[in-house]
Design a protein around this motif. Structure first.
Motif, PDB file in Angstrom:
ATOM      1  N   MET A   1       0.968  -1.165   0.237  1.00 51.39           N
ATOM      2  CA  MET A   1      -0.204   0.129  -0.080  1.00 51.39           C
ATOM      3  C   MET A   1       1.263   1.005   0.233  1.00 51.39           C
ATOM      4  SD  MET A   1      -3.079   1.309  -0.275  1.00 51.39           S
ATOM      5  CE  MET A   1      -4.792   1.861   0.384  1.00 51.39           C
ATOM      6  N   ARG A   2       1.538   1.053   0.990  1.00 53.15           N
ATOM      7  CA  ARG A   2       3.065   2.469   1.073  1.00 53.15           C
ATOM      8  C   ARG A   2       3.511   2.579  -0.546  1.00 53.15           C
ATOM      9  NH1 ARG A   2       6.096   2.222   6.855  1.00 53.15           N
ATOM     10  NH2 ARG A   2       4.129   3.379   7.906  1.00 53.15           N
ATOM     11  N   ARG A   3       3.547   1.560  -1.200  1.00 53.63           N
ATOM     12  CA  ARG A   3       4.542   1.911  -2.197  1.00 53.63           C
ATOM     13  C   ARG A   3       3.529   2.498  -3.599  1.00 53.63           C
ATOM     14  NH1 ARG A   3       5.763  -1.408  -7.269  1.00 53.63           N
ATOM     15  NH2 ARG A   3       7.687  -0.663  -7.683  1.00 53.63           N
TER      16      ARG A   3
ATOM     17  N   LEU B   1       0.511   4.462  -2.524  1.00 54.06           N
ATOM     18  CA  LEU B   1       0.670   5.516  -2.382  1.00 54.06           C
ATOM     19  C   LEU B   1       2.331   6.385  -3.214  1.00 54.06           C
ATOM     20  CD1 LEU B   1      -1.003   5.074   0.773  1.00 54.06           C
ATOM     21  CD2 LEU B   1      -1.452   5.884  -1.150  1.00 54.06           C
ATOM     22  N   ARG B   2       3.132   5.984  -2.569  1.00 52.11           N
ATOM     23  CA  ARG B   2       4.709   6.676  -2.619  1.00 52.11           C
ATOM     24  C   ARG B   2       4.686   6.795  -4.106  1.00 52.11           C
ATOM     25  NH1 ARG B   2       8.385   3.395  -1.362  1.00 52.11           N
ATOM     26  NH2 ARG B   2       9.153   2.438  -3.809  1.00 52.11           N
TER      27      ARG B   2
ATOM     28  N   TRP C   1       1.498   9.277  -6.023  1.00 51.17           N
ATOM     29  CA  TRP C   1       0.881  10.071  -5.795  1.00 51.17           C
ATOM     30  C   TRP C   1       0.294  11.609  -6.046  1.00 51.17           C
ATOM     31  CZ3 TRP C   1       3.425  15.797  -5.912  1.00 51.17           C
ATOM     32  CH2 TRP C   1       4.719  15.255  -6.007  1.00 51.17           C
TER      33      TRP C   1
END
Length: 91
Positions: free
Chosen positions: A1-3, A5-6, A9
């Motif tokens: 998930m963080r990947r 979003l990164r 963006w």
């Protein structure tokens, strides 16, 4: 998930601007909402121009020049319409 979003963006930022714009339009502040849509498309155009193809994520459709020219034209039209149309008693 963080990947995700990164990587996405720029598109997430533009979508958040659009959500606020549609909220304003739904609250009967349609001129402000239309102006914010134009600003959001202009922001997307600047991001597309400034970022590499890998960093721009879902904002990439065609070549950088075509994407920028198309989005900048739409942004200019939206801002012009939002500023010049008669409010007809609305805010």
């Amino acid at each position: 998930m963080r990947r995700l979003l990164r990587l996405q963006w720029p598109m997430i930022a533009v979508v958040l601007i659009f959500v606020v714009a549609f909220g304003l339009a739904a609250a009967n502040f349609w001129r402000r909402g239309a102006l914010l849509i134009g600003i959001g498309v202009g922001f997307a155009a600047v991001l597309r121009l400034a970022l590499t193809d890998d960093r721009a994520g879902l904002l990439v459709v065609r070549s950088k020049g075509i994407d920028f020219a198309t989005m900048a034209s739409v942004a200019a039209a939206m801002v012009y319409i939002a500023w010049t149309i008669d409010p007809l008693g609305t805010r």
